[in-house]
Design an enzyme around this catalytic site. Structure first.
Site, PDB file in Angstrom:
ATOM      1  N   SER A 260      24.055  37.448   7.025  1.00  0.00           N
ATOM      2  CA  SER A 260      25.200  36.553   7.209  1.00  0.00           C
ATOM      3  C   SER A 260      26.503  37.187   6.747  1.00  0.00           C
ATOM      4  O   SER A 260      27.567  36.880   7.266  1.00  0.00           O
ATOM      5  CB  SER A 260      24.973  35.242   6.450  1.00  0.00           C
ATOM      6  OG  SER A 260      23.900  34.517   7.012  1.00  0.00           O
TER       7      SER A 260
ATOM      8  N   GLU B 131      22.540  33.226  -7.620  1.00  0.00           N
ATOM      9  CA  GLU B 131      23.950  33.609  -7.587  1.00  0.00           C
ATOM     10  C   GLU B 131      24.549  33.818  -8.975  1.00  0.00           C
ATOM     11  O   GLU B 131      25.365  34.725  -9.189  1.00  0.00           O
ATOM     12  CB  GLU B 131      24.758  32.554  -6.829  1.00  0.00           C
ATOM     13  CG  GLU B 131      24.434  32.461  -5.341  1.00  0.00           C
ATOM     14  CD  GLU B 131      23.260  31.546  -5.032  1.00  0.00           C
ATOM     15  OE1 GLU B 131      22.956  31.355  -3.831  1.00  0.00           O
ATOM     16  OE2 GLU B 131      22.640  31.017  -5.989  1.00  0.00           O
TER      17      GLU B 131
ATOM     18  N   PHE C 123      28.656  28.995  -2.665  1.00  0.00           N
ATOM     19  CA  PHE C 123      27.801  29.572  -3.695  1.00  0.00           C
ATOM     20  C   PHE C 123      28.532  30.645  -4.499  1.00  0.00           C
ATOM     21  O   PHE C 123      28.105  30.988  -5.607  1.00  0.00           O
ATOM     22  CB  PHE C 123      26.547  30.181  -3.061  1.00  0.00           C
ATOM     23  CG  PHE C 123      25.828  29.242  -2.127  1.00  0.00           C
ATOM     24  CD1 PHE C 123      25.772  27.889  -2.394  1.00  0.00           C
ATOM     25  CD2 PHE C 123      25.221  29.720  -0.976  1.00  0.00           C
ATOM     26  CE1 PHE C 123      25.106  27.017  -1.533  1.00  0.00           C
ATOM     27  CE2 PHE C 123      24.557  28.859  -0.110  1.00  0.00           C
ATOM     28  CZ  PHE C 123      24.504  27.499  -0.393  1.00  0.00           C
TER      29      PHE C 123
ATOM     30  N   HIS D  56      31.845  32.076   5.179  1.00  0.00           N
ATOM     31  CA  HIS D  56      31.475  30.721   5.582  1.00  0.00           C
ATOM     32  C   HIS D  56      32.284  29.663   4.825  1.00  0.00           C
ATOM     33  O   HIS D  56      31.746  28.640   4.393  1.00  0.00           O
ATOM     34  CB  HIS D  56      29.975  30.493   5.395  1.00  0.00           C
ATOM     35  CG  HIS D  56      29.114  31.328   6.301  1.00  0.00           C
ATOM     36  ND1 HIS D  56      29.158  32.702   6.305  1.00  0.00           N
ATOM     37  CD2 HIS D  56      28.168  30.977   7.218  1.00  0.00           C
ATOM     38  CE1 HIS D  56      28.285  33.177   7.177  1.00  0.00           C
ATOM     39  NE2 HIS D  56      27.682  32.143   7.765  1.00  0.00           N
TER      40      HIS D  56
ATOM     41  N   ARG E 168      33.130  32.213   9.235  1.00  0.00           N
ATOM     42  CA  ARG E 168      31.995  32.413  10.136  1.00  0.00           C
ATOM     43  C   ARG E 168      32.364  32.508  11.622  1.00  0.00           C
ATOM     44  O   ARG E 168      31.756  33.320  12.342  1.00  0.00           O
ATOM     45  CB  ARG E 168      31.013  31.260   9.941  1.00  0.00           C
ATOM     46  CG  ARG E 168      29.794  31.302  10.839  1.00  0.00           C
ATOM     47  CD  ARG E 168      29.000  30.014  10.680  1.00  0.00           C
ATOM     48  NE  ARG E 168      27.668  30.084  11.244  1.00  0.00           N
ATOM     49  CZ  ARG E 168      26.813  29.076  11.245  1.00  0.00           C
ATOM     50  NH1 ARG E 168      27.156  27.915  10.701  1.00  0.00           N
ATOM     51  NH2 ARG E 168      25.624  29.205  11.778  1.00  0.00           N
TER      52      ARG E 168
END
Length: 319
Positions: A41, A62, A87, A113, A171
């Site tokens: 991603s 994370e 995150f 994102h 994204r």
């Protein structure tokens, strides 16, 4: 003239990050990429192929990733942490504050994102508070580039920048309209000279601001569009020069109007040159699942909303 700005292609900004970190890593052997189970991603596949020994898969942990990154800087490494913006910030705020910002560690927090344009993943992932969270940390540089080229340039630039950085990108496939050479950390990018209104924008909404500006120009409204890709440190000189000329402003961001770019512009203006300001952003709300373009429209972040805000703020100025 805004009408001279042309789209040279379409590509997601996260790919700009992926290509940028590869180029930076070729020049600097101290660059390390860390991810929390989201290498694909974050477009790290080429980096992993070329530099497998400089890649750390931290798994879905994370907070631990931030601690590992902080530790790596002590040995002279330049860690780039990678995961979704939600995150990268909300989930790990304590670790960033205590282990990175407080001691000024040279960690690059790279967050994909972000905002409503994450789309179908919905409100739990569409963080709209991250700019505010990060800019409030002392010593944290906050960068929100506008397109693929600018994200690539920003990724390369932060590798040579000393200190913690939050780099926010997205994204969806988005128009490419800047040149990599146009990017300088802390230096706003002006797309047009105007006398009627200043439009300050960041991230995906820079293109929306340009679209709105072209329509407004056709209506005889002289618009100054400024890309504030570096939210912190803010280019105070560029902002003040613009608003002292136009005497009103609209701010545009894919973020809550509380705590984001608009707040930074308003704070600066209130101290030095108070003016009417209208805000285009989410209004103290979470997002929802949906297609990116439809969400921007529903939450008032598209081109017609910018036009409406400009017309409203000019009316306020002229009263």
């Amino acid at each position: 003239m805004l009408s001279d700005i042309q789209v040279t292609g379409n590509k997601d900004t996260r790919s700009g990050f992926g290509d940028g970190i590869v180029e930076a890593a070729k020049k600097n052997k101290n660059i390390i990429a860390l991810t929390a189970d989201l290498a694909g991603s974050l477009k790290l596949n080429e980096f992993i192929k070329l530099f497998p020994e400089r890649y750390i898969q931290c798994g879905i942990a994370e907070a631990n990733m931030m601690g590992v990154a902080a530790g790596l800087t002590i040995g002279g490494k330049i860690p780039f942490t990678t995961t979704f913006a939600n995150f990268s910030t909300g989930r790990v705020y304590d670790q960033i504050r205590q282990s990175i910002a407080y001691s000024g560690k040279n960690v690059k927090i790279c967050a994909s994102h972000a905002g409503l344009t994450l789309g179908e993943d919905g409100a739990t992932h569409q963080i709209l508070e991250d700019i505010g969270l990060m800019k409030m940390l002392p010593g944290m540089t906050v960068i929100v580039p506008a397109d693929y080229n600018q994200t690539k340039a920003a990724t390369i630039a932060i590798a040579d920048y000393q200190g913690p950085v939050y780099l926010r990108f997205g994204r969806p496939v988005w128009p490419i309209f800047t040149k990599e050479s146009d990017f300088v950390i802390g230096k706003a990018q002006k797309f047009s000279d105007g006398k009627d209104v200043s439009i300050f924008a960041c991230g995906h909404l820079v293109w929306k601001a340009i679209e709105a500006g072209k329509i407004l120009e056709s209506k005889g409204i002289n618009v100054e569009v400024v890309n504030i890709h570096t939210i912190k440190p803010l280019d105070n000189e560029a902002v003040l020069t613009s608003i002292t000329k136009t005497k009103c402003a609209v701010t545009c961001e894919e973020h809550n109007v509380i705590g984001g770019l608009g707040d930074s512009i308003a704070q600066l203006a209130s101290k030095h040159f108070p003016i009417p300001i209208e805000y285009v952003g989410t209004n103290d709300t979470f997002g929802e699942s949906g297609k990116p373009a439809e969400l921007l429209t529903k939450y008032g972040l598209d081109t017609p909303n910018i036009i409406s805000a400009v017309e409203k703020v000019i009316t306020r100025k002229n009263k």
